[in-house]
Enzyme design. Sequence first.
Site, PDB file in Angstrom:
ATOM      1  CB  SER A 143      42.575  -8.815  23.564  1.00 52.04           C
ATOM      2  OG  SER A 143      42.988  -7.624  22.934  1.00 52.04           O
ATOM      3  CE1 TYR A 157      44.358  -6.644  28.623  1.00 50.63           C
ATOM      4  CE2 TYR A 157      44.910  -6.682  26.288  1.00 50.63           C
ATOM      5  CZ  TYR A 157      43.975  -6.627  27.292  1.00 50.63           C
ATOM      6  OH  TYR A 157      42.642  -6.575  26.982  1.00 50.63           O
TER       7      TYR A 157
END
Length: 270
Positions: A143, A157
Amino acid sequence: MTTNPPRRALITGASSGIGEAFARELASHGIALVLTARRTDRLEQLAAELRSRHGVEATVAPLDLARPDAVEALVAALDNQHLPIDILINNAGYGVPGYFDESPWQTHADFIQVLMTAPTELSHRLLPGMKARGYGRIVNVASLAGHIPGSAGHTLYGASKAYLIRFSQSLALETLGTGVNVTALCPGFTYSEFHDVSGSRQLVSQMPKFMWMDAPTVVRQGWQAVEAGKAVYVNGRVNGLIKSLFKLMPDALALRLVEKQGRKFRMGGH
């Protein structure tokens, strides 16, 4: 005359979003599929569609990667069925909303298992076969969040995605000349069910449309990147610019900026 069997891909988190888009993209290239996720009905529906549309072999393997023995059991089943894996798409992922100490440890342990341990173990177990056959592709869906400072909330995350990026870079160097390419794919905001599952749909819907990409585009770019041997690929010019700006900023300034924006949005994520 004998013909070589088709390449075969294992895709985790294949029931929706980027995982489903990878299944559709690879099937269009005639690549056989092993689809895994927790939702059996979604997997079976997708597999049936791809068999009918592209004539590819599509095997469904429902699995909860949060189980510590899940990867070992999956690889053993593939071996027993003589289904060698040439392409690994480590896509399964989700977010845990809220501050770190607000969730029980088991919630975080499951998250680490799914987003870090499982892709690492799958790569470790499947890489020797790829090298022995002289061909392999590993895509770790990371990401944009892995390239910028961590923000408050969704504590693990960004850390997990940064890990996947560094892991992919090292593995890409270790597999040079073996026929195996490894890529960390780094999308930003991508239209999918991710934000519904993580409970952030209302917040991220306020982001301007130019910040968003669709999953098929993210996947096409990612497949081109791994075929080209790129160790890290950031999707989209806007996301590439964001990554570059944060790289140039002093750490303290970058952290303050993320803290300010993080009150409204969780940056990055697919």
